[in-house]
Design a protein around this motif. Structure first.
Motif: not given
Length: 300
Positions: A160-170
């Motif tokens: 599963x993708x870690x959202x924190x790796x792609x968004x401005x605010x982890x």
């Protein structure tokens, strides 16, 4: 829905709702505005300008949340079908996924155009890949929902993708971005009684822009045609291969049928010979028995 209580999230929500040319000046202005809070200013300063594909996805999330919601609902259904190994439903949902992501990508391109941002086919492919990842991967879906993407997402389907790796605010998981209104139409031009001395040059420039826009559409259509031609060529080659295999099987069936007819004829002849030989054996055996009887009579 997560409310905006974090000053960093509040600032990021504002920044990632801006156009790309507006982003950096607005971020720098916020850094100066909050310079008294050194920690916040430092966190604002490192907010990354989104890639063009990420900007288009963020714009779509903020302008057409219902459309994005539909994409994610189909994605959830697709993941459940995969888990349940429902083949028929999986094929149906896969077709829906491809049709839906293509349609929503086109919608995103149109929205970007309304905001003055041209989207090439290469960027559109990254937008579609991000939407596909959001359908296949809950982590990617969570990142897309925030409207704070900084990069496009690709998913391998493994882990599963870690959202924190792609968004401005982890720690933006669960955040719902502010909805953007449709851009206001440009004000009507002022009318001047005095003729514009640059009118002809402006007409030429406008005509040139139309030519360039038309050429861009020609380029996109040419790319699509090339892809379609390649698929047609591949399928035609496969069709010819299958037809050749069918013809070979038919020829082989005809050969075997002919061989069977010959064997059947030979079998009939062999049965007649065997029957005649059987009769000869019986006649010879009867003659032997008569000869033995005559011999016994003479010896008695």
């Amino acid at each position: 829905m997560r409310s905006v209580t974090d000053p960093l999230l509040e600032a990021a929500d504002r920044l990632y709702g801006l156009t790309l040319p507006e982003f950096t000046p607005a971020r720098d202005a916020l850094v100066k505005e909050h310079k008294a809070d050194k920690e916040l200013a430092a966190r604002l300063k490192v907010l990354k300008k989104p890639s063009l594909a990420a900007y288009v996805v963020n714009l779509l999330v903020r302008r057409d949340a219902a459309q994005v919601g539909q994409v994610l609902v189909v994605g959830e259904a697709l993941r459940q079908a995969q888990e349940n190994l429902d083949g028929a439903e999986l094929r149906n949902l896969t077709r829906q996924r491809r049709q839906l992501t293509a349609a929503v990508t086109q919608q995103a391109r149109s929205l970007a155009g309304e905001h003055g941002q041209r989207v090439t086919q290469a960027v559109a492919d990254q937008v579609e890949a991000t939407l596909t990842a959001a359908m296949l991967d809950p982590g990617a879906a969570a990142a897309v929902r925030t409207g704070l993407l900084v990069n496009a997402i690709t998913s391998t389907g493994v882990g599963e993708t870690d959202p924190a790796a792609y968004v401005a605010v982890p720690d933006a998981a669960g955040f719902t971005p502010t909805e953007l209104a449709e851009p206001a139409p440009p004000p009507p031009p002022e009318l001047h009684v005095v003729p514009d001395p640059d009118a002809e040059a402006k007409k030429v420039a406008a005509a040139q822009e139309k030519v360039e826009a038309a050429q861009a559409k020609v380029d996109e259509a040419t790319e699509a045609l090339a892809a379609a031609d390649a698929e047609v060529a591949e399928l035609e080659a496969r069709s010819l291969q299958l037809q050749a295999e069918i013809d070979e099987l038919r020829r082989r069936v005809e050969e075997l049928a002919s061989d069977q007819d010959e064997v059947d004829d030979e079998l009939g002849d062999a049965r007649e010979v065997a029957s005649s030989a059987r009769q000869d054996v019986a006649s010879a055996d009867a003659a032997r028995q008569r000869a033995e009887a005559a011999l016994a009579k003479l010896q008695s």
